[in-house]
Each structure stands twice: as structure tokens, then as C-alpha cells.
Design a protein around this motif. Structure first.
Motif, PDB file in Angstrom:
ATOM      1  N   THR A 128      -2.343  -8.351   3.008  1.00 22.44           N
ATOM      2  CA  THR A 128      -1.609  -7.270   2.371  1.00 22.44           C
ATOM      3  C   THR A 128      -0.106  -7.373   2.605  1.00 22.44           C
ATOM      4  O   THR A 128       0.354  -7.921   3.612  1.00 22.44           O
ATOM      5  CB  THR A 128      -2.088  -5.897   2.891  1.00 22.44           C
ATOM      6  OG1 THR A 128      -1.750  -5.790   4.275  1.00 22.44           O
ATOM      7  CG2 THR A 128      -3.583  -5.739   2.713  1.00 22.44           C
TER       8      THR A 128
ATOM      9  N   TYR B 165       1.896  -5.011   3.402  1.00 23.34           N
ATOM     10  CA  TYR B 165       2.247  -4.271   4.616  1.00 23.34           C
ATOM     11  C   TYR B 165       2.267  -5.197   5.829  1.00 23.34           C
ATOM     12  O   TYR B 165       3.238  -5.223   6.606  1.00 23.34           O
ATOM     13  CB  TYR B 165       1.238  -3.139   4.810  1.00 23.34           C
ATOM     14  CG  TYR B 165       1.370  -2.377   6.102  1.00 23.34           C
ATOM     15  CD1 TYR B 165       2.229  -1.297   6.203  1.00 23.34           C
ATOM     16  CD2 TYR B 165       0.619  -2.737   7.227  1.00 23.34           C
ATOM     17  CE1 TYR B 165       2.357  -0.584   7.401  1.00 23.34           C
ATOM     18  CE2 TYR B 165       0.730  -2.037   8.417  1.00 23.34           C
ATOM     19  CZ  TYR B 165       1.598  -0.970   8.499  1.00 23.34           C
ATOM     20  OH  TYR B 165       1.717  -0.284   9.682  1.00 23.34           O
ATOM     21  N   TYR B 166       1.189  -5.949   6.017  1.00 19.64           N
ATOM     22  CA  TYR B 166       1.119  -6.841   7.173  1.00 19.64           C
ATOM     23  C   TYR B 166       2.114  -7.985   7.048  1.00 19.64           C
ATOM     24  O   TYR B 166       2.698  -8.416   8.053  1.00 19.64           O
ATOM     25  CB  TYR B 166      -0.301  -7.383   7.342  1.00 19.64           C
ATOM     26  CG  TYR B 166      -1.242  -6.411   8.004  1.00 19.64           C
ATOM     27  CD1 TYR B 166      -1.203  -6.205   9.382  1.00 19.64           C
ATOM     28  CD2 TYR B 166      -2.181  -5.698   7.273  1.00 19.64           C
ATOM     29  CE1 TYR B 166      -2.067  -5.318  10.004  1.00 19.64           C
ATOM     30  CE2 TYR B 166      -3.043  -4.805   7.898  1.00 19.64           C
ATOM     31  CZ  TYR B 166      -2.975  -4.619   9.257  1.00 19.64           C
ATOM     32  OH  TYR B 166      -3.826  -3.733   9.873  1.00 19.64           O
TER      33      TYR B 166
ATOM     34  N   TYR C 245       5.530  -6.783   8.277  1.00 17.87           N
ATOM     35  CA  TYR C 245       5.676  -6.664   9.731  1.00 17.87           C
ATOM     36  C   TYR C 245       5.646  -8.019  10.420  1.00 17.87           C
ATOM     37  O   TYR C 245       6.414  -8.255  11.374  1.00 17.87           O
ATOM     38  CB  TYR C 245       4.620  -5.716  10.292  1.00 17.87           C
ATOM     39  CG  TYR C 245       5.047  -4.279  10.122  1.00 17.87           C
ATOM     40  CD1 TYR C 245       5.933  -3.681  11.010  1.00 17.87           C
ATOM     41  CD2 TYR C 245       4.615  -3.526   9.035  1.00 17.87           C
ATOM     42  CE1 TYR C 245       6.366  -2.373  10.834  1.00 17.87           C
ATOM     43  CE2 TYR C 245       5.043  -2.216   8.843  1.00 17.87           C
ATOM     44  CZ  TYR C 245       5.912  -1.651   9.744  1.00 17.87           C
ATOM     45  OH  TYR C 245       6.346  -0.358   9.561  1.00 17.87           O
TER      46      TYR C 245
ATOM     47  N   GLN D 200       8.685   3.080  -0.016  1.00 17.79           N
ATOM     48  CA  GLN D 200       7.841   3.155   1.170  1.00 17.79           C
ATOM     49  C   GLN D 200       8.650   2.787   2.402  1.00 17.79           C
ATOM     50  O   GLN D 200       9.594   2.002   2.353  1.00 17.79           O
ATOM     51  CB  GLN D 200       6.645   2.202   1.060  1.00 17.79           C
ATOM     52  CG  GLN D 200       5.805   2.398  -0.176  1.00 17.79           C
ATOM     53  CD  GLN D 200       6.168   1.377  -1.247  1.00 17.79           C
ATOM     54  OE1 GLN D 200       7.344   1.069  -1.451  1.00 17.79           O
ATOM     55  NE2 GLN D 200       5.170   0.865  -1.920  1.00 17.79           N
TER      56      GLN D 200
ATOM     57  N   SER E 233       7.849   0.872   4.919  1.00 18.59           N
ATOM     58  CA  SER E 233       7.825  -0.552   5.261  1.00 18.59           C
ATOM     59  C   SER E 233       8.808  -1.349   4.407  1.00 18.59           C
ATOM     60  O   SER E 233       9.481  -2.266   4.910  1.00 18.59           O
ATOM     61  CB  SER E 233       6.410  -1.120   5.120  1.00 18.59           C
ATOM     62  OG  SER E 233       5.914  -0.923   3.814  1.00 18.59           O
TER      63      SER E 233
END
Length: 417
Positions: free
Chosen positions: A304, A306-307, A310, A341, A343
């Protein structure tokens, strides 16, 4: 009966649910249609709808133990989701609903239903740990253990103590968890997960020989488990990751990385496993293998966004700490992020093209604030001023987001400054 026909070899769950909804409308005093609808909603992966139908069915007839326990499990799931999703008030409201339901259902059925309140309090506490509210988490963990000695509560107390470097307490909690009675495979598996953490507590106490013996014993036990059982991919990956971490602790770095790669081969599309390994390596200053794993994840469409954001942040921050240039792919990935968002805005800020003022206003939770402070200290203008960076990093540590990568790295940076 007609609805059940849609649960066959080629199920049409939506059609089944529609028939059950019609049955609920026509037979409002019958508990079976809403309970069947709840089961179907679970199969459709819609927990809120399943909860609503279980509640309806059990309000008509509360004498369904399986339905009661299914509803209890769903309440527990929602508590976890709310708490880990920065919604502690919603988690607390669900917990109160569960407390009332647990008491009423247990009285009706003549015995406590499972999961019980000890489970629920431990789940609530774990969510509070993820939010940095360690004091409230400890209160719930104490309540959990007052009801019943259980591994999740002892594990959480041990992990909190370990993260806060209170090694004697961590050692006691984790050894107590490993000594719990029971011989089920699930319990033995969970106990084995704690073996490495208990050894790390021994290491923190300066008991190097005992720690090494524990690391070796855990290593042997995980190998035996992999040999004896044909584990499903997710459990196999967890075992391989644990073996890698144990080999690392025993000074076998190349073997550790080999186990990590085998774990990723077992679950090639697991975002969380990629992230765990990148975080583990970067928090220990092992950048090159971390970047290799990160680049594999970056090229995998199943991982994803998101990951990926990060992991990009982590390898860039660690490169900066080591005085290296950030990997160009990671920097480019952060710059490409768009949207409102958190992130995405954090990514753009860390890449030097986002608004600091906007991000500060968005940092409305402990977790967001920890991230804002950390990346300001290591990648922002403050990174060029040691005292300013130090103050920000100390604030990250005081925030007690002990499950966050940024908490671990802030402590590492402070040792270096």
C-alpha cells in the motif's frame, strides 16, 4: 432456507442477505433471520452491519450462545479498530457496550461468554499504548489481570516496560507470561513469540550469558516448530522473522537477513511484514539491506501507498543520520505524493516541498505530533542546529509513542548527539 441456498459452492452472499432482510421484515419476532443475516454480513466483511443484526437477533431471543460469542468477538474487534485508528472515545463507548452485553449474556446463558472482559480490557489497553496513553493502558491491563491472568495483558505490560528501558519489570512480566499454564498450539506459539523479548530484557539487565542462552533456546524452538508443523504463510513468515531477529542478536547478521528474505518470500504481498523489516533494520543502523527490502516493496503494486510512504521516510531519515545522501527513489516517491491525507502531507514536508505550518496544524494527535517533531528534527531546517534538533527529539521521547519507529529513532539520535 432459501437464503441458505446462496451459501453453496458458488455463494451469492449479497442475494442471501437481501432474502434475509426480507425475512426480518416479514417475521419481526423471529431471532433466526437477523442472526443468519449477521453471519452473512460477517462473510461480506461488514462488521458494523453484522453487529447490528446480532444485536437485533439477540434482543428477540438472547439464548444463542454462538451468536452471543460472535457478537462479543465483533465488539472486541471494533474496540481495537477504534483505538488503533485514533478514536479512543469511540473505543471507550464500544467497551462500555461490551461490558453491559457481557454481563447480561453471561447471566442469561449461565456462564461467562468468550471473549471475556479480561480480553476486552487487554485489547483496549493495546490500543491506548498505540496512542501513547501509557497510564490509561496500564490501568486497563491491571483490570484485565485482576479478572484473569492472561498472556496479552502480560505481554503488553512487558513490552511497555521494555520500551521504557525498565528491564527488571519487563523481565518479570514476560517470564510470567511464558509460565502461564496451557498446552494449546496457539498459546505455545504466542509464548514462543515472547522468548526473544524476555531475552532482550535479560540483556538490558546486563545478564549477557543468560540472554544469549535464551536467544539460542528460542532459536532452537522456532526451528523445531518450522520442521514439525506445516504452518500457513502468515505464521511461517512470523516464525522466519523471529528467527532472523534471533540470529541478529546472536551476531549472525547475514543469516538474519536470509531469514528475513525467506519470510518475505512466504508472504510477498504483506505490507506490514515489509514495513516491520525495514523498520527493524533501520533502527539498528543497517541501511543497505533495509534499502534493498524497501526497493522490493516500492516495486510491488500490492504494497500500500501508506506503507511505502513511511518506509521511504525511514530510509531517508536513517541515511541522513549516517551522513549519506537519501536514496533517489525514496526522495522521488515522497515528492510525488498528493492529497490532503496526513501521510501525503508528511511525505511532501519531509521531501522539502510541503508546508510546515499546514502540517503543524494537522498534527492533532500524539502520533502525528511525534512524527511532525521527529521529521522536523532530522529532515527539516532544525536538523542543521543540534540544540534545536535535540529539543524536538526529547519531546518525541516524552510523548511515549513507544510502538512508533520515530520513538525508537529519536532515542537513537539522542545517543548520537
Amino acid at each position: 432456507i432459501l437464503a441458505a441456498m446462496f451459501h453453496g459452492e458458488r455463494p451469492d452472499l449479497k442475494a442471501s442477505l437481501a432474502l434475509l432482510q426480507e425475512a426480518i421484515r416479514r417475521y419481526p419476532d423471529d431471532a433466526l433471520p437477523p442472526i443468519r443475516a449477521a453471519i452473512t454480513a460477517q462473510l461480506l466483511d461488514t462488521p458494523p452491519l453484522a453487529i447490528r443484526y446480532y444485536e437485533l437477533g439477540l434482543s428477540i431471543d438472547p439464548n444463542y450462545q454462538e451468536a452471543s460469542e460472535a457478537l462479543a468477538s465483533l465488539y472486541e474487534l471494533r474496540i481495537s479498530e477504534f483505538a488503533h485508528g485514533d478514536r479512543p472515545n469511540a473505543a471507550l463507548a464500544t467497551l462500555k457496550t461490551f461490558e453491559k452485553f457481557q454481563a447480561e449474556a453471561s447471566a442469561t446463558l449461565g456462564a461467562p461468554i468468550k471473549p471475556d472482559m479480561a480480553n476486552a480490557y487487554a485489547v483496549m489497553a493495546r490500543g491506548l499504548v498505540s496512542l501513547g496513553d501509557l497510564a490509561a493502558a496500564k490501568r486497563y491491563l491491571t483490570r484485565s489481570l485482576e479478572l484473569r491472568m492472561n498472556l496479552p495483558a502480560l505481554e503488553s505490560l512487558g513490552l511497555i516496560a521494555l520500551k521504557l528501558e525498565k528491564f527488571e519489570a519487563a523481565h518479570a512480566y514476560l517470564n510470567q507470561a511464558q509460565a502461564l499454564p496451557g498446552d494449546s498450539f496457539a498459546l505455545q506459539f504466542d509464548k514462543l513469540r515472547l522468548a526473544r523479548l524476555a531475552a532482550e530484557a535479560s540483556l538490558g539487565l546486563g545478564e549477557t550469558a543468560e540472554a544469549n542462552a535464551q536467544f539460542k533456546a528460542a532459536n532452537t524452538a522456532w526451528k523445531a516448530l518450522l520442521t514439525e508443523y506445516n504452518l500457513p504463510p502468515s505464521a511461517k513468515a512470523l516464525a522466519l522473522i523471529e528467527l532472523g531477529k534471533l540470529r541478529f542478536q546472536l551476531g549472525k547478521r547475514e543469516q538474519a537477513i536470509d531469514y528475513f528474505l525467506r519470510a518475505l518470500s512466504s508472504t510477498p504481498n504483506s505490507s506490514s511484514n515489509y514495513a516491520e523489516l525495514v523498520a527493524y533494520l533501520t533502527t539498528r543502523g543497517i541501511l543497505e539491506p533495509a534499502i534493498d527490502i524497501y526497493l522490493d516493496a516500492l516495486g510491488n503494486d500490492k504494497i500500500t501507498t501508506y506503507y511505502k510512504i513511511y518506509m521511504s521516510l525511514w530510509v531517508i531519515a536513517e541515511a541522513r543520520r549516517q551522513g549519506q545522501e537519501p536514496h533517489p527513489h525514496a526522495l522521488r516517491y515522497l515528492k510525488e505524493q498528493e492529497g490532503d491525507q496526513w501521510s501525503a502531507q508528511l511525505a511532501r514536508y519531509a521531501a522539502g516541498i510541503g508546508s510546515k505550518q499546514r502540517l503543524r496544524k494537522m498534527a492533532t494527535t500524539r502520533g502525528r505530533r511525534a512524527e511532525f517533531l521527529y521529521y522536523s528534527a532530522v529532515l527539516g531546517p532544525e536538523s542543521r542546529h543540534e540544540e534545536k534538533a535535540k529539543l524536538l527529539l526529547e519531546e518525541v521521547v516524552r510523548g511515549q509513542m513507544v510502538l512508533f519507529f520515530e520513538y525508537e529513532m529519536a532515542k537513537r539520535y539522542l545517543l548520537q548527539l
